[in-house]
Design a protein around this motif. Structure first.
Motif, PDB file in Angstrom:
ATOM      1  N   ALA A 294       0.830  -1.194   0.000  1.00  0.00           N
ATOM      2  CA  ALA A 294       0.000   0.000   0.000  1.00  0.00           C
ATOM      3  C   ALA A 294       0.864   1.243   0.000  1.00  0.00           C
ATOM      4  CB  ALA A 294      -0.923  -0.005   1.217  1.00  0.00           C
ATOM      5  N   GLY A 295       0.420   2.228  -0.765  1.00  0.00           N
ATOM      6  CA  GLY A 295       1.109   3.514  -0.784  1.00  0.00           C
ATOM      7  C   GLY A 295       0.070   4.616  -0.745  1.00  0.00           C
ATOM      8  N   GLY A 296       0.510   5.861  -0.908  1.00  0.00           N
ATOM      9  CA  GLY A 296      -0.430   6.982  -0.914  1.00  0.00           C
ATOM     10  C   GLY A 296      -1.276   6.965   0.340  1.00  0.00           C
ATOM     11  N   ARG A 297      -2.603   6.991   0.160  1.00  0.00           N
ATOM     12  CA  ARG A 297      -3.483   6.955   1.333  1.00  0.00           C
ATOM     13  C   ARG A 297      -4.260   5.648   1.392  1.00  0.00           C
ATOM     14  NH1 ARG A 297      -5.919  12.293   3.394  1.00  0.00           N
ATOM     15  NH2 ARG A 297      -5.720  10.872   5.129  1.00  0.00           N
ATOM     16  N   GLN A 298      -3.697   4.642   0.791  1.00  0.00           N
ATOM     17  CA  GLN A 298      -4.389   3.354   0.783  1.00  0.00           C
ATOM     18  C   GLN A 298      -4.531   2.768   2.183  1.00  0.00           C
ATOM     19  OE1 GLN A 298      -1.840   1.640  -2.513  1.00  0.00           O
ATOM     20  NE2 GLN A 298      -3.694   0.427  -2.769  1.00  0.00           N
ATOM     21  N   HIS A 299      -5.570   1.994   2.327  1.00  0.00           N
ATOM     22  CA  HIS A 299      -5.848   1.348   3.608  1.00  0.00           C
ATOM     23  C   HIS A 299      -6.130  -0.128   3.335  1.00  0.00           C
ATOM     24  CE1 HIS A 299      -7.524   1.472   7.809  1.00  0.00           C
ATOM     25  NE2 HIS A 299      -8.000   0.321   7.362  1.00  0.00           N
ATOM     26  N   ILE A 300      -5.346  -0.996   3.932  1.00  0.00           N
ATOM     27  CA  ILE A 300      -5.538  -2.424   3.694  1.00  0.00           C
ATOM     28  C   ILE A 300      -5.609  -3.164   5.021  1.00  0.00           C
ATOM     29  CG2 ILE A 300      -4.585  -4.513   2.635  1.00  0.00           C
ATOM     30  CD1 ILE A 300      -3.326  -2.791   0.493  1.00  0.00           C
ATOM     31  N   ASP A 301      -6.688  -3.880   5.186  1.00  0.00           N
ATOM     32  CA  ASP A 301      -6.970  -4.549   6.457  1.00  0.00           C
ATOM     33  C   ASP A 301      -7.223  -6.035   6.190  1.00  0.00           C
ATOM     34  OD1 ASP A 301      -8.050  -5.533   8.793  1.00  0.00           O
ATOM     35  OD2 ASP A 301      -9.506  -3.916   9.079  1.00  0.00           O
ATOM     36  N   ASN A 302      -6.371  -6.870   6.724  1.00  0.00           N
ATOM     37  CA  ASN A 302      -6.582  -8.318   6.610  1.00  0.00           C
ATOM     38  C   ASN A 302      -6.880  -8.902   7.982  1.00  0.00           C
ATOM     39  OD1 ASN A 302      -6.079  -9.133   3.776  1.00  0.00           O
ATOM     40  ND2 ASN A 302      -4.063  -8.216   4.161  1.00  0.00           N
ATOM     41  N   GLN A 303      -8.036  -9.512   8.107  1.00  0.00           N
ATOM     42  CA  GLN A 303      -8.407 -10.179   9.352  1.00  0.00           C
ATOM     43  C   GLN A 303      -8.480 -11.661   9.033  1.00  0.00           C
ATOM     44  OE1 GLN A 303      -9.686  -8.354  12.364  1.00  0.00           O
ATOM     45  NE2 GLN A 303      -8.753  -6.582  11.356  1.00  0.00           N
ATOM     46  N   THR A 304      -7.570 -12.417   9.609  1.00  0.00           N
ATOM     47  CA  THR A 304      -7.578 -13.835   9.286  1.00  0.00           C
ATOM     48  C   THR A 304      -7.887 -14.649  10.528  1.00  0.00           C
ATOM     49  OG1 THR A 304      -5.261 -14.234   9.791  1.00  0.00           O
ATOM     50  CG2 THR A 304      -5.751 -13.416   7.584  1.00  0.00           C
ATOM     51  N   SER A 305      -8.512 -15.759  10.310  1.00  0.00           N
ATOM     52  CA  SER A 305      -8.771 -16.626  11.445  1.00  0.00           C
ATOM     53  C   SER A 305      -8.735 -18.083  11.004  1.00  0.00           C
ATOM     54  CB  SER A 305     -10.101 -16.225  12.089  1.00  0.00           C
ATOM     55  OG  SER A 305     -10.993 -17.282  12.110  1.00  0.00           O
ATOM     56  N   VAL A 306      -8.031 -18.870  11.792  1.00  0.00           N
ATOM     57  CA  VAL A 306      -7.927 -20.298  11.496  1.00  0.00           C
ATOM     58  C   VAL A 306      -8.459 -21.035  12.707  1.00  0.00           C
ATOM     59  CG1 VAL A 306      -6.366 -22.216  11.014  1.00  0.00           C
ATOM     60  CG2 VAL A 306      -5.875 -19.948  10.066  1.00  0.00           C
ATOM     61  N   GLU A 307      -9.361 -21.952  12.474  1.00  0.00           N
ATOM     62  CA  GLU A 307      -9.920 -22.702  13.598  1.00  0.00           C
ATOM     63  C   GLU A 307      -9.568 -24.177  13.456  1.00  0.00           C
ATOM     64  OE1 GLU A 307     -14.077 -22.050  14.299  1.00  0.00           O
ATOM     65  OE2 GLU A 307     -14.232 -23.831  15.555  1.00  0.00           O
ATOM     66  N   HIS A 308      -8.806 -24.655  14.419  1.00  0.00           N
ATOM     67  CA  HIS A 308      -8.491 -26.086  14.469  1.00  0.00           C
ATOM     68  C   HIS A 308      -9.573 -26.753  15.305  1.00  0.00           C
ATOM     69  CE1 HIS A 308      -4.267 -26.284  12.865  1.00  0.00           C
ATOM     70  NE2 HIS A 308      -4.392 -24.982  13.037  1.00  0.00           N
ATOM     71  N   ARG A 309     -10.429 -27.521  14.656  1.00  0.00           N
ATOM     72  CA  ARG A 309     -11.512 -28.163  15.408  1.00  0.00           C
ATOM     73  C   ARG A 309     -11.186 -29.584  15.796  1.00  0.00           C
ATOM     74  NH1 ARG A 309     -16.956 -26.471  12.251  1.00  0.00           N
ATOM     75  NH2 ARG A 309     -16.923 -24.294  12.904  1.00  0.00           N
ATOM     76  N   VAL A 310     -10.340 -30.229  15.002  1.00  0.00           N
ATOM     77  CA  VAL A 310     -10.080 -31.659  15.211  1.00  0.00           C
ATOM     78  C   VAL A 310      -8.573 -31.891  15.273  1.00  0.00           C
ATOM     79  CG1 VAL A 310     -12.218 -32.395  14.068  1.00  0.00           C
ATOM     80  CG2 VAL A 310     -10.136 -32.035  12.718  1.00  0.00           C
ATOM     81  N   PRO A 311      -8.170 -33.070  15.752  1.00  0.00           N
ATOM     82  CA  PRO A 311      -6.735 -33.338  15.913  1.00  0.00           C
ATOM     83  C   PRO A 311      -5.978 -33.434  14.588  1.00  0.00           C
ATOM     84  CG  PRO A 311      -8.066 -34.947  17.123  1.00  0.00           C
ATOM     85  CD  PRO A 311      -8.998 -34.177  16.250  1.00  0.00           C
TER      86      PRO A 311
END
Ligand SMILES: Nc1ncnc2c1ncn2[C@@H]1O[C@H](COP(=O)(O)OP(=O)(O)OP(=O)(O)O)[C@@H](O)[C@H]1O
Ligand SMILES: [Mg+2]
Lengths: 438, 269
Positions: A294-311
């Motif tokens: 990102a440059g200038g006035r850019q806005h970048i938002d990454n929200q990540t989520s990983v869910e381990h439910r099983v072994p």
């Protein structure tokens, strides 16, 4: 969105009849329910934890007309499309203009056996019943206004089905074009990608604009990866300076499946990605590979989520960001290991490079672990170009701009190297160079 | 611009009353030095006397506040030239502490830098084949294996390998004024000879060298025209190669300047 323009509620009332699949009761209920929740909660605000650093208030002052209210989408010249393709790759191509499938610009003639790529609108109108499970089962962890609006207004998108044991040798290219219409448009896309048992494919979601006019893209992509299947999923965003992009990506993985996400966010005024990956079958693996520039006035938002439910599942996450000018980056990486998920192996890393004093990054890795026999790690770094290295390169005759480009390319190199599709790798290398040349 | 009577491209380095400081800390306190084409000057001096600072200032490092009555190369004011411009004009610094550059291979560095210099000289960039042929020839010169080319610059190189990499770069770029800042430190005896060979190959009427070293051993291989002793940011003594031997035997204590001599270099040899 502006005070004078129609509210989402009013828009919904007037467009409801024109939405695809309205003959299906479950779909009407789904849309109505989503709009109902939106009208109660509204858009997210910085008071919402997940939106603390991404303020959309200025965006809400602009007005965008839902693209589906137009009779037909704007004509796009085939040359404009050709310029966006991956050179020499000959990939099957599905083009969407302002949120609507364009059959004339697409080329799906060479699809291998067992692989289907269709317009979601068409599916909903012809055999929508088949989509009920896909559309109703996956819910985001923290639904917010944009996702509700997506469900209410979704009007087209790509339906990709990789049949059992089917293999797509070449990646499938899904190209989403914002046409730069005079009237700023909002498009609502929903993509459904499913890979049957033992199937294998690469899918590229690619977002571009013709010009820098304001636009709004609200997209949700659902991926279902069945037992032993593998999906390489590229999400490449190089929209124009006026683009606003809100995306949800929901992945559910069965036993022994493998999912690899390559998320390159580089274009637009504002990008927000909500990525959620659920490891629901033992032996499943996911790799989340991300790069934001990102440059200038850019806005970048990454929200990540990983869910381990099983072994016995493995997750790897590597996100790297390069921020210049007055750009702002946000990264949140959430890994949750449920009580049953013994022998989980989860690693997460977020590295950032700030090229200017005014650029900013907020990074927040989070681990939430309820099982006791696990291997987990996470970390984040924020740094600047090393002045000693810059001087060394300049003392070898390399000018400063070029030296910076070399170093940024080097910084992003491992993320790019992980992309197995060579044409995309070449594209990414070029993109990095081009961004830094500005 | 060539001066009549000199080899084409030959340039003189002129330094008068060069001072450099970082904040309140004064590091160079009035250096006078003239290096004509074809000359080799050795600079010796105790730790912390300012040798590397002088080398870095010559290459264009911007950490320092600098003043000078004259600081020019080939008649051009060095202070008005960016580091990359100086390099393209033929100034080369072999760093005392070469940096590691993760993710940038040595071959990329060499190519970028050689092409920058060639473009500046109005020469065509080398194509991939010619470039590789050239680099492999130079690699043999410093006795390095080809795999070094494809590793990140200096990353997990041994101390001696880093120095060899500096010599390799010098050999590829063929500078007109090479400043070797303790390039000999950390080199084994074979590499020391390779360094001397590398310098000998380049040595000629149009090129000059500044050789910074603590050991007169190097000066047996690279025979200097002049030896200067730098102490507390000043050249306190200049002479011929025999001065290096004196230092070897007696150290620097005998050179302690008298209070009255501050700011003035002692008479040569
Ligand atoms: N950037 C800087 N900031 C503060 N002090 C500095 C800086 N650069 C150099 N100095 C100081 O200036 C003095 C001279 O340093 P310099 O590296 O030039 O010495 P040198 O003669 O090369 O020593 P050596 O023989 O150990 O290599 C030292 O006291 C050093 O600490
Ligand atoms: Mg030194």
């Amino acid at each position: 969105m502006a005070a004078s323009a129609a509210t989402p509620l009013e828009e919904y009332r007037s467009l409801r009849g024109a939405l695809p699949g309205q003959g299906l009761a479950w779909l009407r209920d789904l849309r109505d329910g989503a709009l109902q929740r939106f009208s109660e909660r509204g858009y997210p605000t910085p008071r919402d934890e997940a939106w603390k650093y991404t303020n959309i208030a200025p965006l809400l002052k602009q007005s965008f007309v839902p693209a589906l209210s137009l009779e037909r989408s704007r004509e796009v010249a085939p040359a404009d499309i050709a310029a966006r393709l991956f050179a020499g790759a000959g990939m099957p191509l599905a083009v969407f203009v302002d949120g609507r499938f364009d059959a004339a610009l697409s080329d799906l003639s060479g699809l291998p056996r067992g692989i289907e790529v269709r317009s979601l609108r068409e599916m909903l109108e012809r055999d929508g019943a088949a989509l009920e499970t896909l559309l109703t089962s996956q819910a985001p962890r923290e639904p917010h206004g944009f996702i509700e609006l997506n469900t209410a207004f979704m009007s087209d998108g790509a339906y990709v089905r990789i049949g059992s044991e089917a293999v797509a040798e070449r990646p499938l290219h899904l190209l989403f074009v914002s046409s730069g219409a005079e009237q700023p448009l909002a498009s609502y896309l929903r993509n459904l990608i499913s890979v049957g048992q033992g199937g294998r494919a690469a899918v590229i979601e690619h977002y571009v604009s013709l010009g820098d006019a304001p636009s709004l893209c609200n997209v949700a992509t659902h991926c279902v990866i069945e037992r032993g299947a593998a999906l390489d999923h590229y999400k490449l965003n190089e929209e124009g300076a006026g683009a606003h992009h809100f995306a949800g990506l929901y992945v559910e993985q069965a036993r022994d499946s493998r999912y690899v996400s390559h998320n390159v966010a580089a274009g637009g005024r504002m990008i927000r990605n909500d990525l959620r990956c659920v490891l629901a079958g033992e032996g499943a693996e996911c790799d989340l590979n991300g790069l934001y520039l990102a440059g200038g006035r850019q806005h970048i938002d990454n929200q990540t989520s990983v869910e381990h439910r099983v072994p016995h599942c493995t997750s790897r996450e590597w996100y790297k960001g390069v921020l210049d000018g007055r750009a702002r980056g946000v990264f949140s990486g959430h890994v949750v290991v449920r009580q049953d998920a013994q022998k989980t192996d989860a690693q997460q890393m977020n590295n950032n490079l700030l090229l200017s004093d005014e650029a900013e990054i907020d990074t927040r890795p989070q681990l939430e672990i309820y099982a006791d026999d696990v291997k987990c790690s996470h970390g984040s770094t924020v740094g600047q170009l090393n002045p000693d290295i810059l001087f060394y390169l300049r003392a070898r005759g390399i000018d400063e701009a070029r030296a910076r480009r070399l170093l940024v390319t080097a910084f992003a190199q491992d993320v790019v190297a992980r992309m197995t599709a060579a044409p995309v790798r070449a594209w990414a290398e070029h993109l990095i160079m081009a961004r830094l040349a500005r | 611009m060539s001066v009549p009577g000199q080899a084409a491209g030959a340039k003189t380095l002129r330094i008068r009353n060069l001072r450099a400081a970082v904040g309140d800390k004064r590091i160079l306190n009035g250096i006078d030095l003239e290096i004509r084409p074809g000359e080799v000057h050795a600079i010796m001096g105790p730790n912390g006397s300012g040798k590397s600072t002088l080398a870095q200032v010559l290459a264009g490092r911007d950490l320092y506040g600098i003043t000078a009555d004259e600081f020019s190369y080939g008649g051009r004011d060095l202070l008005a030239m960016a580091p990359e411009e100086r390099a393209r004009e033929g100034i080369f610094l072999a760093f005392q502490y070469p940096v590691e550059i993760p993710g940038v291979s040595t071959v990329t560095l060499l190519k970028e830098s050689l092409n920058a210099v060639r473009r500046h000289r109005g020469e065509a960039e080398l194509d991939a084949m010619d470039f590789l042929t050239l680099v492999k020839r130079k690699l043999a010169l410093v006795d390095m294996r080809e795999e070094f080319l494809y590793r990140s610059v200096n990353e997990s190189f041994s101390g001696g390998e880093k120095k060899r990499n500096e010599i390799l770069q010098m050999a590829v770029l063929e500078p007109r004024l090479a400043i070797l800042d303790e390039t000999d430190s950390g080199l084994d005896i074979d590499a020391l000879k390779l360094l001397a060979d590398g310098v000998a190959k380049l040595r000629g009427p149009e090129r000059s060298f500044i050789v910074i070293t603590h050991y007169q051993r190097l000066l047996e291989y690279i025979v200097p025209d002049y030896v200067h002793i730098l102490a507390a940011g000043q050249i306190v003594k200049s002479g011929g190669r025999e001065l290096a031997l004196e230092i070897e035997h007696q150290g620097y204590a005998w050179l302690e300047r008298e209070p009255g001599a501050a700011g003035r270099p002692l008479a040569a040899g």
